[in-house]
Write a protein that holds these residues in place. Structure first.
Motif, short mmCIF file in Angstrom:
data_model
loop_
_atom_site.label_atom_id
_atom_site.label_comp_id
_atom_site.label_asym_id
_atom_site.label_seq_id
_atom_site.Cartn_x
_atom_site.Cartn_y
_atom_site.Cartn_z
N PHE A 1 -4.40 -29.47 -16.53
CA PHE A 1 -5.72 -29.42 -17.13
C PHE A 1 -6.12 -30.71 -17.86
CE2 PHE A 1 -5.07 -24.99 -16.28
CZ PHE A 1 -6.35 -24.53 -15.97
N SER B 1 -20.09 -17.62 -17.25
CA SER B 1 -20.21 -19.09 -17.21
C SER B 1 -21.30 -19.49 -16.22
CB SER B 1 -18.89 -19.74 -16.80
OG SER B 1 -17.80 -19.02 -17.24
N LYS C 1 -24.72 -18.63 -17.70
CA LYS C 1 -25.10 -19.57 -18.74
C LYS C 1 -25.60 -20.86 -18.11
CE LYS C 1 -23.70 -22.28 -22.62
NZ LYS C 1 -22.72 -23.22 -23.13
N PRO D 1 -12.03 -15.90 -19.76
CA PRO D 1 -10.95 -16.87 -19.86
C PRO D 1 -11.50 -18.30 -19.75
CG PRO D 1 -10.57 -15.29 -18.06
CD PRO D 1 -11.98 -15.14 -18.50
N ILE D 2 -11.08 -19.13 -20.66
CA ILE D 2 -11.59 -20.51 -20.69
C ILE D 2 -10.58 -21.43 -20.01
CG2 ILE D 2 -12.29 -22.39 -22.21
CD1 ILE D 2 -13.00 -20.22 -24.27
N PRO D 3 -11.05 -22.25 -19.07
CA PRO D 3 -10.11 -23.13 -18.36
C PRO D 3 -9.67 -24.31 -19.22
CG PRO D 3 -12.32 -23.39 -17.49
CD PRO D 3 -12.40 -22.32 -18.53
N ASN D 4 -9.08 -24.01 -20.34
CA ASN D 4 -8.55 -25.06 -21.21
C ASN D 4 -7.40 -24.43 -21.97
OD1 ASN D 4 -7.92 -26.79 -23.25
ND2 ASN D 4 -10.04 -27.14 -23.90
N PRO D 5 -6.15 -24.86 -21.65
CA PRO D 5 -5.00 -24.19 -22.24
C PRO D 5 -4.94 -24.32 -23.76
CG PRO D 5 -4.30 -25.96 -20.76
CD PRO D 5 -5.79 -25.89 -20.69
N ARG E 1 -8.95 -19.17 -29.14
CA ARG E 1 -9.54 -17.91 -28.70
C ARG E 1 -9.44 -16.88 -29.79
NH1 ARG E 1 -6.55 -19.80 -24.63
NH2 ARG E 1 -7.72 -20.47 -22.82
N VAL F 1 -14.61 -21.34 -5.55
CA VAL F 1 -15.10 -22.21 -6.62
C VAL F 1 -15.78 -23.46 -6.09
CG1 VAL F 1 -14.46 -23.19 -8.82
CG2 VAL F 1 -12.97 -21.53 -7.76
N ALA G 1 -5.17 -21.05 -17.26
CA ALA G 1 -5.05 -21.76 -18.54
C ALA G 1 -4.51 -20.82 -19.61
CB ALA G 1 -6.40 -22.32 -18.95
N GLU G 2 -4.89 -19.55 -19.53
CA GLU G 2 -4.45 -18.61 -20.56
C GLU G 2 -3.04 -18.11 -20.38
OE1 GLU G 2 -6.97 -15.47 -21.68
OE2 GLU G 2 -8.61 -16.85 -21.98
N HIS H 1 -7.30 -17.43 -8.24
CA HIS H 1 -8.20 -18.54 -7.97
C HIS H 1 -8.92 -18.94 -9.26
CE1 HIS H 1 -10.88 -15.13 -8.14
NE2 HIS H 1 -11.85 -15.99 -8.37
N ASP H 2 -8.67 -18.18 -10.34
CA ASP H 2 -9.44 -18.36 -11.57
C ASP H 2 -8.70 -19.30 -12.53
OD1 ASP H 2 -10.61 -18.08 -14.09
OD2 ASP H 2 -11.23 -16.03 -13.67
N LEU H 3 -9.26 -20.49 -12.71
CA LEU H 3 -8.58 -21.49 -13.54
C LEU H 3 -8.54 -21.07 -15.00
CD1 LEU H 3 -10.09 -24.58 -11.78
CD2 LEU H 3 -7.66 -24.01 -11.85
N GLY H 4 -9.50 -20.24 -15.42
CA GLY H 4 -9.48 -19.73 -16.79
C GLY H 4 -8.26 -18.85 -17.02
N VAL H 5 -7.97 -17.99 -16.05
CA VAL H 5 -6.80 -17.11 -16.16
C VAL H 5 -5.53 -17.96 -16.18
CG1 VAL H 5 -5.48 -15.34 -14.93
CG2 VAL H 5 -7.96 -15.16 -15.08
N VAL I 1 1.04 -26.68 -17.43
CA VAL I 1 -0.36 -26.32 -17.55
C VAL I 1 -1.14 -27.47 -18.20
CG1 VAL I 1 -0.19 -25.07 -19.75
CG2 VAL I 1 -1.87 -24.36 -18.06
N ILE J 1 -16.34 -26.00 -11.74
CA ILE J 1 -16.65 -24.74 -12.41
C ILE J 1 -17.57 -24.96 -13.61
CG2 ILE J 1 -14.73 -23.25 -11.78
CD1 ILE J 1 -13.19 -24.33 -14.12
N PRO J 2 -18.59 -24.07 -13.74
CA PRO J 2 -19.42 -24.16 -14.94
C PRO J 2 -18.60 -23.74 -16.16
CG PRO J 2 -20.09 -22.30 -13.56
CD PRO J 2 -18.96 -22.98 -12.86
N LYS J 3 -18.76 -24.46 -17.26
CA LYS J 3 -17.97 -24.16 -18.45
C LYS J 3 -18.81 -23.37 -19.43
CE LYS J 3 -14.95 -27.61 -17.19
NZ LYS J 3 -15.72 -27.96 -15.97
N ILE J 4 -18.24 -22.30 -19.92
CA ILE J 4 -18.99 -21.45 -20.85
C ILE J 4 -19.10 -22.12 -22.21
CG2 ILE J 4 -17.06 -20.08 -21.78
CD1 ILE J 4 -19.01 -17.64 -21.26
#
Lengths: 324, 323
Positions: A242, B217, B220, B260-264, B268, B188, A218-219, A212-216, A238, A257-260
């Motif tokens: 995105f 996140s 923050k 993990p950042i949601p941006n491909p 990093r 989410v 994307a990576e 469910h984790d969009l960060g995972v 991908v 989702i909050p972005k870090i």
């Protein structure tokens, strides 16, 4: 090269109080050799049911139809004993909670060797040697001693490494990972994701990553399938997902989702409402009650997956006109 | 923001370990070890760290749901560790908590009205008719229909249950709410609804939050200042912007780089920490982080680092952070 996995019109129905309801509805996707496909969605969207249906781990009461072609063979047609030869051998699996997936009364060594002894014609001694080797590959310190320990003696991250060692013991062509890092802390998650990436690179294993984790996503992923209420709502590379999301649900998820790495503090844009229940699916488009762009046709008729381009599909009427 | 609402000084919580049939004392788990901070009225202090770092134990110690071993906690100028049980119970009108699991934290046999009116009964507040009105107005405020008051918890989704948990915390009009992983169990799309609700309520009722979470996140997004904990100790404390832009402690840096950042296409530079969290029953000597620290030196194994203000309002406990 042909696909490792072709899923065609997979449907899963569950019996609730005498009626059958679709938990998974006409799901089709494929995985190419060496590729990592992400299956994303919120709880109840059918992503885990899909993965369990692929390897036939659902209870017999579930009605599963469609085709699941693994290296050309339809898994749904196989006899139980033939299916057992595929699980753990051609297809490895890891699940979210490593503590409940490992047997608490057996030593780690026995649990890895079991897989090898079942699928390979080797001696117990050889299986032991190969198991130690596998533990080394997944980065477990003191593998000889760990072989002799029980699951409760290991940390969460170590247990998940053991799960990966078991799943990878027979060098499967496909690894199904269902929320493999959800129960882990971020620093341990980073270790496990790195390990999975290395495995995919070194062994050429294809991965179906359910999360469910969009960060995972994307990576890790090359392509992504987004599910909502049992259906695929969007599918693409991908970058498609995105940088050019089409379906309002995908866009909603990305905005929610909050972005870090956000510069300024912005208010989150939630998706209003809740996920519909299995027994009370809305008519027409299943996302229509929560969609900010809903129009009358949406409430009447369910859209199909329209092609945005060769690799990118979206189940939204807004994408209809692009289909020529 | 001006006055200090909560002042925590050298808070310790040790859980004794006992061995054998005679329950010999065998050391202690130092779950919370020397935590000191202040929270100002209307502020949100985020507390982050991995599982087992003591962040939840700390939250509960502040409310004395777990009795701290030593230290002082001053709430609105009053030392709450000196209060008797009944005084403390009265004090909890001012300080409330919201738990992570909205399924486990509501009584399944109570209607929502019973759950929400119980705090008023305990504190002998209002007549029955006023109580019902109050329940309905708070339900409305957290985005639930007042008619839901007669329903039971199982009739609600996870997000709705968390709204009920928040409503329960709001019933007595508290000043401080400790939010212990309030959105970790939510999806989410629902998580962001609850986050926005928390921000709105803070504005409206001038609430002070301690927001405990593992998701950086989320922390923050909601926090003014952030405290990073590791193995029961404070690693770093700074304003949210400062911490995420310029983390000083190597643990904070590793933690931030692991998200993990949601941006491909995001760049990093990941710092992967070796090994696992050491046991808090047997913490490493010197700096507790040295066993996993990528830049550890000899001094880190010998001497525990002091907590110091490295930059204005930016604190860290590390020998190697330049002054």
């Amino acid at each position: 090269m042909s696909n490792i996995l072709d899923v065609e019109l997979l449907n899963v129905e569950f019996n609730i109080n005498g009626n059958y309801y679709h938990a998974v509805n006409d799901v089709s996707f494929h995985i190419k050799p060496g590729e990592t496909l992400g299956l994303v969605g919120e709880s109840g969207c059918g992503k885990s049911v899909t993965s369990l249906a692929l390897v036939r781990l659902l209870s017999k009461s579930a009605r599963v139809t469609g085709n699941v072609l693994f290296e050309g063979q339809n898994l749904l047609d196989l006899a139980d004993n033939e299916m057992r030869k595929i699980r753990g051998n051609g297809i490895g699996m890891i699940f979210q909670e490593p503590m409940t997936s490992l047997n608490p009364v057996y030593k780690i060594g026995a649990q890895i060797s079991e897989t090898l002894l079942l699928h390979r014609d080797i001696s117990a001694r050889e299986a032991f040697v190969q198991s130690v080797d596998m533990l080394k590959k997944v980065g477990i310190p003191r593998p000889d001693e760990i072989m002799d320990e029980h699951p409760h003696q290991l940390s969460g991250g170590m247990r998940q490494r053991v799960m990966i060692a078991i799943a990878m013991a027979c060098n499967p062509h496909l690894l199904i990972a269902d929320e493999p890092t959800t129960a882990l802390d971020v620093t341990i998650q980073a270790q496990i994701l790195e390990l999975m990436r290395d495995i995919s690179n070194d062994f050429g294993t294809s991965i179906l990553l359910i999360t469910h984790d969009l960060g995972v996503v994307a990576e890790m992923c090359d392509r992504v399938v987004v599910m909502y209420a049992g259906q695929i709502v969007e599918q693409g590379t991908v970058d498609d997902i995105f940088f050019n999301p089409q379906h309002p649900y995908t866009r909603g998820l990305l905005n929610a989702i909050p972005k870090i790495d956000a510069r300024s503090k912005q208010r989150l844009q939630p998706i209003e409402g809740n996920v519909p229940s299995l027994t009370r699916m809305p008519r027409g488009c299943r996302f229509s009650p929560r969609c900010p762009h809903v129009t009358d046709p949406c409430k009447m008729q369910s859209p199909e997956l329209f092609a945005v381009d060769d690799t990118h599909f979206s189940r939204c009427w807004m994408n209809e006109k692009r289909e020529i | 923001m001006s006055e200090v609402l909560l002042e925590v000084n050298h808070l310790n919580k040790y859980f004794p370990l006992q061995r054998g049939i005679f329950r010999r004392s065998a050391g202690a788990v130092r779950a919370v070890d020397g935590i000191s901070f202040e929270v100002q009225t209307g502020e949100t202090l985020g507390v982050v760290g991995e599982s087992g770092c003591g962040k939840s134990t700390m939250g509960r110690s502040i409310l004395r749901l777990i009795e701290p071993t030593s230290g002082t906690i001053k709430f609105a100028g009053q030392d709450i560790l000196a209060l008797t049980d009944s005084q403390m119970r009265a004090m909890r009108r001012e300080m409330q908590i919201v738990f992570q699991d909205p399924y486990a934290s509501l009584n399944p046999r109570y209607t929502i009205f019973q759950t929400l009116s119980e705090p008023m009964e305990i504190h002998h507040l209002y007549h029955a008719a006023v109580r019902r009105k109050h329940v309905e107005s708070i339900l409305d405020r957290v985005g639930l229909a007042p008619s839901y008051a007669s329903r039971f918890p199982h009739e609600f989704s996870g997000g709705q249950r968390q709204r009920i948990g928040i409503a329960r915390a709001l019933m007595l009009n508290p000043k401080l709410i400790i939010l212990d992983e309030p959105v970790a169990a939510l999806d989410v799309s629902v998580q962001s609804q609850v986050m926005n609700l928390l921000e709105d309520l803070q504005q409206e009722f001038n609430l002070t939050y301690i927001f405990i979470a593992h998701d950086l996140s989320v922390v923050k997004h909601i926090s003014n200042r952030v405290l990073v904990m590791y193995l029961g100790r404070m690693a770093e404390l700074a304003s949210s912007d400062d911490l995420f832009a310029d983390a000083l402690h190597p643990y904070t840096r590793a933690l931030l780089s692991a998200v993990p950042i949601p941006n491909p296409r995001a760049k990093r530079e990941r710092i992967i920490l070796r090994g696992d969290l050491p046991s808090p029953a047997n913490p490493p000597p010197g700096c507790v982080f040295h066993t996993r620290c990528p830049i550890a030196q000899d001094i880190c194994q010998q001497k525990a680092p002091e907590w110091r203000e490295v930059k204005p309002n930016h604190y860290a406990a590390c020998h190697l952070v330049a002054l």
